[in-house]
Design a protein around this motif. Structure first.
Motif, short mmCIF file in Angstrom:
data_model
loop_
_atom_site.label_atom_id
_atom_site.label_comp_id
_atom_site.label_asym_id
_atom_site.label_seq_id
_atom_site.Cartn_x
_atom_site.Cartn_y
_atom_site.Cartn_z
N GLN A 12 39.21 37.35 41.13
CA GLN A 12 38.46 36.09 41.12
C GLN A 12 38.12 35.64 42.53
O GLN A 12 37.01 35.18 42.80
CB GLN A 12 39.28 35.01 40.41
CG GLN A 12 39.39 35.17 38.91
CD GLN A 12 40.23 34.09 38.27
OE1 GLN A 12 40.56 33.08 38.89
NE2 GLN A 12 40.61 34.30 37.02
N ASP A 13 39.08 35.78 43.43
CA ASP A 13 38.84 35.38 44.82
C ASP A 13 37.75 36.26 45.47
O ASP A 13 36.89 35.76 46.20
CB ASP A 13 40.13 35.48 45.64
CG ASP A 13 41.15 34.43 45.24
OD1 ASP A 13 40.77 33.48 44.54
OD2 ASP A 13 42.33 34.59 45.60
N ARG A 14 37.81 37.56 45.20
CA ARG A 14 36.81 38.47 45.78
C ARG A 14 35.42 38.18 45.20
O ARG A 14 34.42 38.21 45.92
CB ARG A 14 37.22 39.92 45.53
CG ARG A 14 38.50 40.31 46.27
CD ARG A 14 39.00 41.68 45.84
NE ARG A 14 38.22 42.76 46.41
CZ ARG A 14 38.44 43.31 47.60
NH1 ARG A 14 39.43 42.85 48.36
NH2 ARG A 14 37.70 44.27 48.05
N ALA A 15 35.37 37.90 43.89
CA ALA A 15 34.08 37.57 43.28
C ALA A 15 33.51 36.28 43.85
O ALA A 15 32.31 36.18 44.14
CB ALA A 15 34.24 37.47 41.76
N GLU A 16 34.36 35.29 44.02
CA GLU A 16 33.91 34.01 44.58
C GLU A 16 33.41 34.20 46.01
O GLU A 16 32.38 33.62 46.40
CB GLU A 16 35.07 33.01 44.54
CG GLU A 16 34.72 31.63 45.06
CD GLU A 16 33.75 30.90 44.16
OE1 GLU A 16 33.12 29.95 44.62
OE2 GLU A 16 33.62 31.30 42.98
N PHE A 17 34.11 35.01 46.76
CA PHE A 17 33.70 35.31 48.13
C PHE A 17 32.30 35.95 48.15
O PHE A 17 31.43 35.54 48.92
CB PHE A 17 34.72 36.25 48.77
CG PHE A 17 34.33 36.77 50.12
CD1 PHE A 17 34.51 36.00 51.26
CD2 PHE A 17 33.75 38.03 50.25
CE1 PHE A 17 34.13 36.47 52.51
CE2 PHE A 17 33.37 38.52 51.49
CZ PHE A 17 33.57 37.74 52.63
#
Length: 215
Positions: A12-17
């Motif tokens: 989720q963090d990588r996608a948001e980034f």
């Protein structure tokens, strides 16, 4: 001290980034018209292109970090050239190229230090309109095959909705370009087409500023 992060939270963090980086980019719209496929980018630079040629009948469009999608563009050209040389030029297809991009973006999303902050479109011109294909490849490697239209970059949902209303794949180039210009709300457009019915083997053509202004 090491901190535990669940795989779900990490993805989720990588996608948001990646989405944050892409949303800052000006949009690109690729749509079919009667004579082929037109690629229209909101681009205020006169030297850094967002739409370009990959192979005889294949075009490329991208948004996001320029250094990343430029490296992917060059990798795509090398992939196409090698495949065409090893087999046959007819074996170089939009599908094979989209698959190669999907592997590269998907691998980086799950395993590299950081994911690519780019979205791509690969468009291939068919012998007839029924043979045209448009693939959208997202930052995580997911491929979506679109019917007549694909939009990437900032405000893509609004632009897609505006263009899809009354979309006509049999419209003239001028009509398609006018609709794209209105949806992108920009006077700084970079435009190229994959033209059907030409005698040229390479069907990609970049429109001049005068042609874009005339519509």
């Amino acid at each position: 001290m090491n901190f535990y992060v669940s795989p779900e939270q990490l993805m989720q963090d990588r996608a948001e980034f990646a989405r944050k980086g892409i949303s800052r980019g000006r949009a690109v719209a690729v749509l079919r018209y009667a004579g082929g496929i037109v690629m229209v980018a909101d681009n205020h630079s006169t030297t850094l292109n967002k739409v370009s040629e990959i192979y005889d009948r294949i075009g490329f469009a991208a948004v996001g970090r320029y250094n990343e999608f430029e490296a992917l563009r060059i990798a795509g050209i090398r992939h196409a050239d090698l495949r065409g040389y090893a087999y046959d030029r007819r074996d170089v297809t939009g599908r094979s190229l989209a698959g190669a991009y999907s592997q590269q973006l998907g691998g980086a999303f799950s395993g590299a230090e950081k994911p690519f902050e780019v979205e791509l479109i690969v468009a291939e011109l068919g012998e007839s309109g029924e043979g045209d294909v448009i693939y959208r490849i997202s930052y995580d490697g997911v491929i979506t095959e679109e019917d007549d239209l694909a939009v990437i970059g900032g405000d893509a949902e609004r632009i897609t909705a505006q263009l899809r209303g009354g979309l006509d794949p049999q419209a003239s180039l001028g009509e398609a370009l006018a609709r794209a210009r209105e949806a992108l709300s920009s006077s700084s457009l970079e435009v190229a087409v994959l033209e059907r019915g030409t005698a040229r083997r390479r069907v990609f053509r970049r429109l001049t500023a005068d042609e874009v202004a005339r519509g």
